[in-house]
Design a protein around this motif. Structure first.
Motif, PDB file in Angstrom:
ATOM      1  N   VAL A 127       5.853  48.238 -63.034  1.00  0.00           N
ATOM      2  CA  VAL A 127       6.401  49.517 -63.741  1.00  0.00           C
ATOM      3  C   VAL A 127       6.305  50.292 -63.485  1.00  0.00           C
ATOM      4  O   VAL A 127       6.125  50.780 -62.614  1.00  0.00           O
ATOM      5  N   PHE A 128       7.987  51.248 -63.732  1.00  0.00           N
ATOM      6  CA  PHE A 128       7.875  52.372 -63.189  1.00  0.00           C
ATOM      7  C   PHE A 128       7.897  52.927 -64.472  1.00  0.00           C
ATOM      8  O   PHE A 128       8.160  52.613 -65.756  1.00  0.00           O
ATOM      9  N   GLU A 129       7.046  54.374 -65.019  1.00  0.00           N
ATOM     10  CA  GLU A 129       6.894  55.039 -65.526  1.00  0.00           C
ATOM     11  C   GLU A 129       7.048  56.335 -65.527  1.00  0.00           C
ATOM     12  O   GLU A 129       6.718  57.470 -64.489  1.00  0.00           O
ATOM     13  N   ILE A 130       8.032  57.311 -66.571  1.00  0.00           N
ATOM     14  CA  ILE A 130       8.253  58.280 -66.902  1.00  0.00           C
ATOM     15  C   ILE A 130       7.077  58.837 -67.526  1.00  0.00           C
ATOM     16  O   ILE A 130       6.735  58.964 -68.136  1.00  0.00           O
ATOM     17  N   THR A 131       6.841  60.624 -66.740  1.00  0.00           N
ATOM     18  CA  THR A 131       5.047  61.012 -67.221  1.00  0.00           C
ATOM     19  C   THR A 131       6.107  62.205 -67.463  1.00  0.00           C
ATOM     20  O   THR A 131       6.136  62.777 -66.633  1.00  0.00           O
ATOM     21  N   LEU A 132       6.738  62.671 -69.035  1.00  0.00           N
ATOM     22  CA  LEU A 132       6.524  63.919 -69.012  1.00  0.00           C
ATOM     23  C   LEU A 132       5.547  65.166 -69.067  1.00  0.00           C
ATOM     24  O   LEU A 132       4.263  64.823 -69.919  1.00  0.00           O
ATOM     25  N   THR A 133       5.920  66.181 -68.961  1.00  0.00           N
ATOM     26  CA  THR A 133       5.331  66.916 -68.447  1.00  0.00           C
ATOM     27  C   THR A 133       5.702  68.506 -68.936  1.00  0.00           C
ATOM     28  O   THR A 133       6.560  67.689 -69.790  1.00  0.00           O
ATOM     29  N   ARG A 134       5.233  69.424 -69.117  1.00  0.00           N
ATOM     30  CA  ARG A 134       5.949  70.606 -69.817  1.00  0.00           C
ATOM     31  C   ARG A 134       6.775  71.511 -69.149  1.00  0.00           C
ATOM     32  O   ARG A 134       7.702  71.379 -69.846  1.00  0.00           O
ATOM     33  N   GLY A 135       6.985  71.360 -67.809  1.00  0.00           N
ATOM     34  CA  GLY A 135       8.523  71.589 -66.799  1.00  0.00           C
ATOM     35  C   GLY A 135       9.634  70.385 -66.527  1.00  0.00           C
ATOM     36  O   GLY A 135      10.203  70.307 -66.718  1.00  0.00           O
ATOM     37  N   TYR A 136       9.393  69.138 -67.578  1.00  0.00           N
ATOM     38  CA  TYR A 136       9.996  67.506 -67.983  1.00  0.00           C
ATOM     39  C   TYR A 136      11.846  68.651 -68.011  1.00  0.00           C
ATOM     40  O   TYR A 136      11.428  68.634 -69.128  1.00  0.00           O
ATOM     41  N   ASP A 137      12.054  68.405 -67.385  1.00  0.00           N
ATOM     42  CA  ASP A 137      13.917  68.579 -67.565  1.00  0.00           C
ATOM     43  C   ASP A 137      15.122  67.348 -67.129  1.00  0.00           C
ATOM     44  O   ASP A 137      14.330  66.303 -66.463  1.00  0.00           O
ATOM     45  N   GLU A 138      16.369  67.756 -67.383  1.00  0.00           N
ATOM     46  CA  GLU A 138      17.638  67.157 -66.823  1.00  0.00           C
ATOM     47  C   GLU A 138      16.517  66.812 -65.252  1.00  0.00           C
ATOM     48  O   GLU A 138      17.414  65.726 -64.741  1.00  0.00           O
ATOM     49  N   VAL A 139      16.581  67.793 -64.675  1.00  0.00           N
ATOM     50  CA  VAL A 139      16.134  67.541 -63.306  1.00  0.00           C
ATOM     51  C   VAL A 139      15.470  66.561 -62.677  1.00  0.00           C
ATOM     52  O   VAL A 139      15.840  65.900 -61.932  1.00  0.00           O
ATOM     53  N   SER A 140      14.436  66.602 -63.906  1.00  0.00           N
ATOM     54  CA  SER A 140      13.341  66.085 -63.240  1.00  0.00           C
ATOM     55  C   SER A 140      13.434  64.634 -63.968  1.00  0.00           C
ATOM     56  O   SER A 140      12.920  63.920 -63.218  1.00  0.00           O
ATOM     57  N   PHE A 141      14.528  64.524 -65.015  1.00  0.00           N
ATOM     58  CA  PHE A 141      14.795  62.820 -65.471  1.00  0.00           C
ATOM     59  C   PHE A 141      15.632  61.935 -64.420  1.00  0.00           C
ATOM     60  O   PHE A 141      15.572  61.191 -64.174  1.00  0.00           O
ATOM     61  N   ARG A 142      16.574  62.860 -63.119  1.00  0.00           N
ATOM     62  CA  ARG A 142      17.581  62.590 -62.509  1.00  0.00           C
ATOM     63  C   ARG A 142      17.055  62.066 -61.047  1.00  0.00           C
ATOM     64  O   ARG A 142      17.194  60.886 -60.456  1.00  0.00           O
ATOM     65  N   ASP A 143      16.022  62.912 -61.069  1.00  0.00           N
ATOM     66  CA  ASP A 143      14.928  63.181 -59.637  1.00  0.00           C
ATOM     67  C   ASP A 143      14.036  60.960 -60.594  1.00  0.00           C
ATOM     68  O   ASP A 143      13.688  60.367 -59.094  1.00  0.00           O
ATOM     69  N   ASP A 144      13.360  61.326 -61.406  1.00  0.00           N
ATOM     70  CA  ASP A 144      12.734  60.354 -61.632  1.00  0.00           C
ATOM     71  C   ASP A 144      13.550  58.439 -61.664  1.00  0.00           C
ATOM     72  O   ASP A 144      13.506  57.271 -60.923  1.00  0.00           O
ATOM     73  N   LEU A 145      14.974  58.850 -62.207  1.00  0.00           N
ATOM     74  CA  LEU A 145      16.400  57.546 -62.557  1.00  0.00           C
ATOM     75  C   LEU A 145      16.521  57.756 -60.895  1.00  0.00           C
ATOM     76  O   LEU A 145      16.855  55.788 -59.998  1.00  0.00           O
ATOM     77  N   LYS A 146      16.313  58.371 -59.585  1.00  0.00           N
ATOM     78  CA  LYS A 146      16.617  58.036 -57.900  1.00  0.00           C
ATOM     79  C   LYS A 146      15.639  57.475 -57.635  1.00  0.00           C
ATOM     80  O   LYS A 146      15.806  56.878 -56.900  1.00  0.00           O
ATOM     81  N   LYS A 147      14.378  57.781 -57.911  1.00  0.00           N
ATOM     82  CA  LYS A 147      13.226  56.910 -57.684  1.00  0.00           C
ATOM     83  C   LYS A 147      13.555  55.492 -57.992  1.00  0.00           C
ATOM     84  O   LYS A 147      13.591  54.429 -57.284  1.00  0.00           O
ATOM     85  N   LEU A 148      13.430  55.331 -59.480  1.00  0.00           N
ATOM     86  CA  LEU A 148      13.904  54.110 -60.000  1.00  0.00           C
ATOM     87  C   LEU A 148      15.118  53.385 -59.571  1.00  0.00           C
ATOM     88  O   LEU A 148      14.804  52.081 -58.354  1.00  0.00           O
ATOM     89  N   TYR A 149      16.304  53.735 -58.949  1.00  0.00           N
ATOM     90  CA  TYR A 149      16.757  53.542 -58.240  1.00  0.00           C
ATOM     91  C   TYR A 149      16.986  52.921 -56.650  1.00  0.00           C
ATOM     92  O   TYR A 149      17.677  51.835 -56.187  1.00  0.00           O
ATOM     93  N   GLY A 150      15.583  53.785 -55.928  1.00  0.00           N
ATOM     94  CA  GLY A 150      15.673  53.664 -54.511  1.00  0.00           C
ATOM     95  C   GLY A 150      14.346  52.366 -54.832  1.00  0.00           C
ATOM     96  O   GLY A 150      14.594  51.308 -53.741  1.00  0.00           O
ATOM     97  N   MET A 151      13.505  52.153 -56.205  1.00  0.00           N
ATOM     98  CA  MET A 151      13.085  50.927 -56.118  1.00  0.00           C
ATOM     99  C   MET A 151      13.361  49.995 -56.029  1.00  0.00           C
ATOM    100  O   MET A 151      13.778  48.688 -55.305  1.00  0.00           O
ATOM    101  N   LEU A 152      14.489  50.091 -56.920  1.00  0.00           N
ATOM    102  CA  LEU A 152      15.263  48.285 -57.110  1.00  0.00           C
ATOM    103  C   LEU A 152      16.505  47.485 -56.197  1.00  0.00           C
ATOM    104  O   LEU A 152      16.874  46.985 -56.166  1.00  0.00           O
ATOM    105  N   GLY A 153      17.339  49.854 -55.558  1.00  0.00           N
ATOM    106  CA  GLY A 153      17.697  48.839 -54.304  1.00  0.00           C
ATOM    107  C   GLY A 153      17.326  48.857 -53.619  1.00  0.00           C
ATOM    108  O   GLY A 153      17.430  47.781 -52.803  1.00  0.00           O
ATOM    109  N   SER A 154      16.882  49.258 -53.154  1.00  0.00           N
ATOM    110  CA  SER A 154      16.487  49.862 -51.121  1.00  0.00           C
ATOM    111  C   SER A 154      15.282  49.038 -50.774  1.00  0.00           C
ATOM    112  O   SER A 154      15.191  48.159 -50.344  1.00  0.00           O
TER     113      SER A 154
END
Length: 190
Positions: free
Chosen positions: A159-186
């Motif tokens: 299970v991959f879960e995004i945790t929203l915080t006060r400073g969560y923005d587009e850059v944070s979302f892209r970082d989370d996607l990179k982590k997710l794609y790393g889990m799935l791919g590599s």
């Protein structure tokens, strides 16, 4: 190979029709319309098989062997999708899977009443499909997240879960996607 009789194959067809059409509906009238139409079709085309085919509950899954697979004893590739019977049959299976989950992760306390077992089998089916996903909508505290976690664990998925915080923005979302794609791919996780 698992569905050798006409009765079992027709029951599988009814289950899949319910999962594909019925589960996406939100009004009780629409759901009843689908149930009635399926019953009508079965009774018209297969009157001798109708009683067995229309028997409820209709619970299918490939989790009978999940305990041995989760313990590393079974073949993870050979999980047969089958009619698992009724609630009394699958409740002990999921209780054992929950005990294994609690031994490895943060513990969950779940009560497996009939609706919870039905939802669990539906979520598990969706997660096991290629590119499977589902959107669970409902009031908070109804167990959607817990059932999803258990279904994912049963299916051998992370299970991959995004945790929203006060400073969560587009850059944070892209970082989370990179982590997710790393889990799935590599890391080759599901």
């Amino acid at each position: 190979d698992k569905f050798k009789s006409a009765e079992s194959f027709l029951r599988l067809w009814r289950n899949e029709a319910l999962r594909v059409f019925h589960d996406r509906l939100i009004s009780q009238e629409d759901k009843q319309l689908v149930n009635n139409r399926l019953a009508e079709l079965v009774e018209q085309r297969f009157p001798t098989l109708a009683q067995h085919t229309l028997k409820s509950p209709i619970l299918f899954g490939d989790f009978r062997t999940a305990v041995s697979v989760l313990l590393g004893e079974g073949d993870g590739d050979l999980r047969l999708y089958e009619d698992v019977g009724d609630y009394t049959t699958i409740k002990p299976i999921f209780e054992e899977i929950l005990a294994l989950y609690n031994a490895k992760r943060k513990g969950m306390t779940l009560v497996f009443f009939e609706d919870a077992l039905e939802h669990l089998t539906r979520i598990h089916r969706a997660v096991r499909l290629p590119q499977g996903n589902c959107l669970l909508v409902g009031v908070g505290g109804s167990g959607k997240q817990s059932l999803s976690r258990l279904a994912a664990y049963t299916a051998g998925c992370e299970v991959f879960e995004i945790t929203l915080t006060r400073g969560y923005d587009e850059v944070s979302f892209r970082d989370d996607l990179k982590k997710l794609y790393g889990m799935l791919g590599s890391d080759n996780k599901k």
